[in-house]
Design an enzyme around this catalytic site. Sequence first.
Site, PDB file in Angstrom:
ATOM      1  N   HIS A 183      -3.078   3.991 -11.319  1.00 21.46           N
ATOM      2  CA  HIS A 183      -4.120   6.034 -11.184  1.00 21.46           C
ATOM      3  C   HIS A 183      -2.572   6.965 -11.338  1.00 21.46           C
ATOM      4  O   HIS A 183      -1.670   6.753 -10.237  1.00 21.46           O
ATOM      5  CB  HIS A 183      -4.065   6.097  -9.769  1.00 21.46           C
ATOM      6  CG  HIS A 183      -4.655   8.072  -9.844  1.00 21.46           C
ATOM      7  ND1 HIS A 183      -4.967   7.928 -10.852  1.00 21.46           N
ATOM      8  CD2 HIS A 183      -4.084   8.743  -9.396  1.00 21.46           C
ATOM      9  CE1 HIS A 183      -5.484   9.357 -10.823  1.00 21.46           C
ATOM     10  NE2 HIS A 183      -4.653   9.997  -9.902  1.00 21.46           N
ATOM     11  N   ASP A 210     -10.081   9.682 -12.930  1.00 24.24           N
ATOM     12  CA  ASP A 210      -9.643   8.775 -14.701  1.00 24.24           C
ATOM     13  C   ASP A 210     -10.601   8.915 -15.587  1.00 24.24           C
ATOM     14  O   ASP A 210     -10.530   9.125 -16.430  1.00 24.24           O
ATOM     15  CB  ASP A 210      -8.433   7.441 -14.233  1.00 24.24           C
ATOM     16  CG  ASP A 210      -7.623   7.813 -13.723  1.00 24.24           C
ATOM     17  OD1 ASP A 210      -7.118   9.157 -13.729  1.00 24.24           O
ATOM     18  OD2 ASP A 210      -7.288   6.932 -12.634  1.00 24.24           O
TER      19      ASP A 210
HETATM   20  N1  NAD Z   1      -6.792   9.642  -6.354  1.00 22.90           N
HETATM   21  C1  NAD Z   1      -6.697  10.402  -7.022  1.00 22.90           C
HETATM   22  O1  NAD Z   1      -7.239  10.395  -8.443  1.00 22.90           O
HETATM   23  C2  NAD Z   1      -6.027  12.273  -7.284  1.00 22.90           C
HETATM   24  C3  NAD Z   1      -6.399  13.039  -7.569  1.00 22.90           C
HETATM   25  C4  NAD Z   1      -6.003  14.646  -6.519  1.00 22.90           C
HETATM   26  C5  NAD Z   1      -5.047  14.588  -5.272  1.00 22.90           C
HETATM   27  N2  NAD Z   1      -4.339  13.471  -5.289  1.00 22.90           N
HETATM   28  C6  NAD Z   1      -3.432  12.707  -4.085  1.00 22.90           C
HETATM   29  O2  NAD Z   1      -4.326  13.420  -2.771  1.00 22.90           O
HETATM   30  C7  NAD Z   1      -3.763  13.573  -1.102  1.00 22.90           C
HETATM   31  C8  NAD Z   1      -3.994  15.552  -0.867  1.00 22.90           C
HETATM   32  O3  NAD Z   1      -4.648  16.375  -2.122  1.00 22.90           O
HETATM   33  P1  NAD Z   1      -4.693  17.793  -1.157  1.00 22.90           P
HETATM   34  O4  NAD Z   1      -4.427  18.197  -3.146  1.00 22.90           O
HETATM   35  O5  NAD Z   1      -6.174  17.589  -0.771  1.00 22.90           O
HETATM   36  O6  NAD Z   1      -3.302  18.214  -0.919  1.00 22.90           O
HETATM   37  P2  NAD Z   1      -3.978  18.977   0.398  1.00 22.90           P
HETATM   38  O7  NAD Z   1      -2.349  19.319   1.396  1.00 22.90           O
HETATM   39  O8  NAD Z   1      -4.353  20.029   0.655  1.00 22.90           O
HETATM   40  O9  NAD Z   1      -4.102  18.362   1.549  1.00 22.90           O
HETATM   41  C9  NAD Z   1      -4.233  17.337   2.574  1.00 22.90           C
HETATM   42  C10 NAD Z   1      -4.912  17.661   4.287  1.00 22.90           C
HETATM   43  O10 NAD Z   1      -4.374  16.441   4.108  1.00 22.90           O
HETATM   44  C11 NAD Z   1      -3.706  16.532   6.059  1.00 22.90           C
HETATM   45  N3  NAD Z   1      -3.125  15.598   6.577  1.00 22.90           N
HETATM   46  C12 NAD Z   1      -1.899  14.989   6.141  1.00 22.90           C
HETATM   47  N4  NAD Z   1      -0.994  14.309   7.391  1.00 22.90           N
HETATM   48  C13 NAD Z   1      -2.680  14.100   8.141  1.00 22.90           C
HETATM   49  C14 NAD Z   1      -2.937  13.037   8.810  1.00 22.90           C
HETATM   50  N5  NAD Z   1      -1.885  12.620   9.229  1.00 22.90           N
HETATM   51  N6  NAD Z   1      -4.083  12.934   9.574  1.00 22.90           N
HETATM   52  C15 NAD Z   1      -5.458  13.487   8.715  1.00 22.90           C
HETATM   53  N7  NAD Z   1      -4.821  14.634   8.174  1.00 22.90           N
HETATM   54  C16 NAD Z   1      -3.708  14.765   7.361  1.00 22.90           C
HETATM   55  C17 NAD Z   1      -2.963  18.475   6.127  1.00 22.90           C
HETATM   56  O11 NAD Z   1      -3.565  18.678   6.875  1.00 22.90           O
HETATM   57  C18 NAD Z   1      -4.328  18.890   4.760  1.00 22.90           C
HETATM   58  O12 NAD Z   1      -5.148  19.349   5.583  1.00 22.90           O
HETATM   59  C19 NAD Z   1      -2.904  14.046  -2.364  1.00 22.90           C
HETATM   60  O13 NAD Z   1      -1.990  12.477  -2.067  1.00 22.90           O
HETATM   61  C20 NAD Z   1      -2.472  14.096  -3.737  1.00 22.90           C
HETATM   62  O14 NAD Z   1      -2.191  13.623  -4.348  1.00 22.90           O
HETATM   63  C21 NAD Z   1      -5.773  12.025  -5.689  1.00 22.90           C
HETATM   64  O1  LMR Z   2      -1.931  14.852 -10.259  1.00 22.19           O
HETATM   65  C1  LMR Z   2      -1.870  13.716  -8.999  1.00 22.19           C
HETATM   66  O2  LMR Z   2      -0.744  14.393  -8.456  1.00 22.19           O
HETATM   67  C2  LMR Z   2      -3.205  14.603  -8.727  1.00 22.19           C
HETATM   68  C3  LMR Z   2      -3.831  13.311  -9.196  1.00 22.19           C
HETATM   69  O3  LMR Z   2      -3.918  11.997  -9.299  1.00 22.19           O
HETATM   70  C4  LMR Z   2      -5.008  13.213 -10.214  1.00 22.19           C
HETATM   71  O4  LMR Z   2      -4.863  12.181 -10.886  1.00 22.19           O
HETATM   72  O5  LMR Z   2      -4.811  14.974 -10.299  1.00 22.19           O
END
Ligand code: NAD
Ligand code: LMR
Length: 338
Positions: free
Chosen positions: A200, A173
């Site tokens: 967030h 953010d």
């Molecule tokens: N905080 C933020 O600003 C922000 C930004 C973007 C995404 N996110 C969040 O981050 C998370 C991941 O996003 P992504 O695009 O990498 O998803 P993704 O599906 O590409 O990757 C997630 C990974 O987690 C693994 N996984 C699932 N269960 C697991 C476990 N018990 N132990 C270990 N690994 C496990 C999966 O195998 C996969 O490789 C989502 O929840 C998304 O919403 C947060």
């Molecule tokens: O938007 C989402 O679900 C992923 C992440 O929290 C973001 O802000 O990009």
Amino acid sequence: MFARNAARAFTAPSARLFSSSSARQTKVTVLGAGGGIGQPLSLLLKLDPLVSNLSLYDIRGAPGVAADVSHVDTPSEVNGFAMENLDAALEGTKVVVIPAGVPRKPGMTRDDLFNTNASIVRDLAAAVARVAPTAHILVISNPVNSTVPIVAATLEKAGVFDPSRVFGVTTLDVVRASRFLASVSGTTPSECDVPVVGGHSGPTIVPLLSQVAKGKGLQGETYEQLVHRIQFGGDEVVKAKDGAGSATLSMAYAGAKFTNSLLRGLNGEKGVITPTFVKNPLFADKGIDFFSSPVELGVNGVEKIHPIGPLSAEEEKLLEACLPELKKNIEKGKAFVA
Ligand SMILES: NC(=O)c1ccc[n+]([C@@H]2O[C@H](COP(=O)([O-])OP(=O)(O)OC[C@H]3O[C@@H](n4cnc5c(N)ncnc54)[C@H](O)[C@@H]3O)[C@@H](O)[C@H]2O)c1
Ligand SMILES: O=C(O)C[C@H](O)C(=O)O
């Protein structure tokens, strides 16, 4: 990595991502290292001079990612761990970054991820509590407003919760606010360090543009559109990816940036201050005990929680809209563990 005659061109961005003022180095573990965020995040952490040892874990694919990343010619050691080796991945680690869990598809809110991600995050936090109880935990998995209270409550149950060591990563953010304000004001992001407070998700994201020289004069539609873009930047990416997930590359950048800030604080650097979602007394009287505000990072993690500072009339309204939703999200996380 960079050709000698190109070094000048790369100096600015790498300095912005990694700043290294101290020699002490640290073992960092990524849980969810095989995913869309996990892979580029692992690569960026391999480039961080403050990381001495990188431990990559996922229920699928982590050994392959580790083999690949380990060939990068920086000093750190990299090891990959398959599903059954979670404890080994956490052994002796100082910092655990968690991007494990499912991402959104178009039409979903972050809260729609709760049913799947709450138990993933709880179980990983329980393993950290058991194997590396003094590690700092950086939570990326959504919904952050709930997953951070879940991690805290899980550690509390295990008798090892220390509020100075649990962080929700809201850096994306801050990165977006800086980038988008620079576009609107025709300047560069380095002149636009916008404090973003609250939580967030949509309306819980509160950018304090009035506290930045380039942002304080903005009014009317320009101001409203900028605030909306910062609050809903995640949706912009989800829509553009059209079912293939949410922000991964910008999030990996933001995650590596926050990890570097924490490592600098842990190494004794003074004045490392950045917004992050932590156990926070600022709105505890309203029943909201987690909140993102500028936090000074130090040798123990959270060193000092700064107040949010003076708000404009518009920002007061944004905060008013943020608090009830944030409270609901936090309570949902706590109830899940209770
Ligand atoms: N905080 C933020 O600003 C922000 C930004 C973007 C995404 N996110 C969040 O981050 C998370 C991941 O996003 P992504 O695009 O990498 O998803 P993704 O599906 O590409 O990757 C997630 C990974 O987690 C693994 N996984 C699932 N269960 C697991 C476990 N018990 N132990 C270990 N690994 C496990 C999966 O195998 C996969 O490789 C989502 O929840 C998304 O919403 C947060
Ligand atoms: O938007 C989402 O679900 C992923 C992440 O929290 C973001 O802000 O990009």
